[in-house]
Write a protein that holds these residues in place. Sequence first.
Motif, short mmCIF file in Angstrom:
data_model
loop_
_atom_site.label_atom_id
_atom_site.label_comp_id
_atom_site.label_asym_id
_atom_site.label_seq_id
_atom_site.Cartn_x
_atom_site.Cartn_y
_atom_site.Cartn_z
N SER A 43 15.50 29.75 -14.45
CA SER A 43 14.69 28.51 -14.18
C SER A 43 15.24 27.13 -14.84
CB SER A 43 13.36 28.78 -14.17
OG SER A 43 12.69 29.60 -13.43
N LEU A 44 15.51 27.53 -16.17
CA LEU A 44 15.71 26.45 -16.90
C LEU A 44 17.33 26.11 -16.68
CD1 LEU A 44 14.34 27.57 -20.45
CD2 LEU A 44 13.61 25.67 -19.17
N ALA A 45 18.18 27.15 -16.48
CA ALA A 45 19.50 26.80 -16.17
C ALA A 45 19.54 25.93 -14.80
CB ALA A 45 20.38 28.09 -16.09
N LEU A 46 18.69 26.34 -13.81
CA LEU A 46 18.69 25.72 -12.52
C LEU A 46 18.22 23.96 -12.78
CD1 LEU A 46 19.29 25.48 -9.61
CD2 LEU A 46 17.17 26.40 -9.30
N VAL A 47 17.05 23.86 -13.62
CA VAL A 47 16.57 22.37 -14.06
C VAL A 47 17.51 21.85 -14.48
CG1 VAL A 47 15.08 21.37 -15.42
CG2 VAL A 47 14.22 23.28 -13.96
N ALA A 48 18.16 22.52 -15.54
CA ALA A 48 19.60 21.62 -16.43
C ALA A 48 20.77 21.26 -15.58
CB ALA A 48 19.98 22.57 -17.52
N SER A 49 21.07 22.31 -14.54
CA SER A 49 22.19 21.92 -13.80
C SER A 49 21.88 20.82 -12.76
CB SER A 49 22.84 23.02 -13.00
OG SER A 49 21.74 23.66 -12.12
#
Length: 93
Positions: A43-49
């Motif tokens: 989830s954090l990776a998707l939010v960052a990207s």
Amino acid sequence: MIALLTIAVTIFLAELGDKTQLATVLFAADGSRNPWLVFIASSLALVASSGIAVLLGATAERYLTMVPLKLIAGLGFALIGLIMIVGHFREAV
């Protein structure tokens, strides 16, 4: 509210079955990892990207107002699709 739902549904459908989701499934299938850790990290990776994409899009809109960005994006997706189709038929031969 309609814009929020349109964006959310579009991104949700675009993400179904893509390589990011498949990688998340593989991480979650590994019994040595806590599924909540996989969920939070992905989830954090998707939010960052997504944040990077929004910043780039907002910047592009500001500086490239004369360039038809939707047309360029559409042509890019069409080109990727064409490359995938050609690759499929080359592998089949």
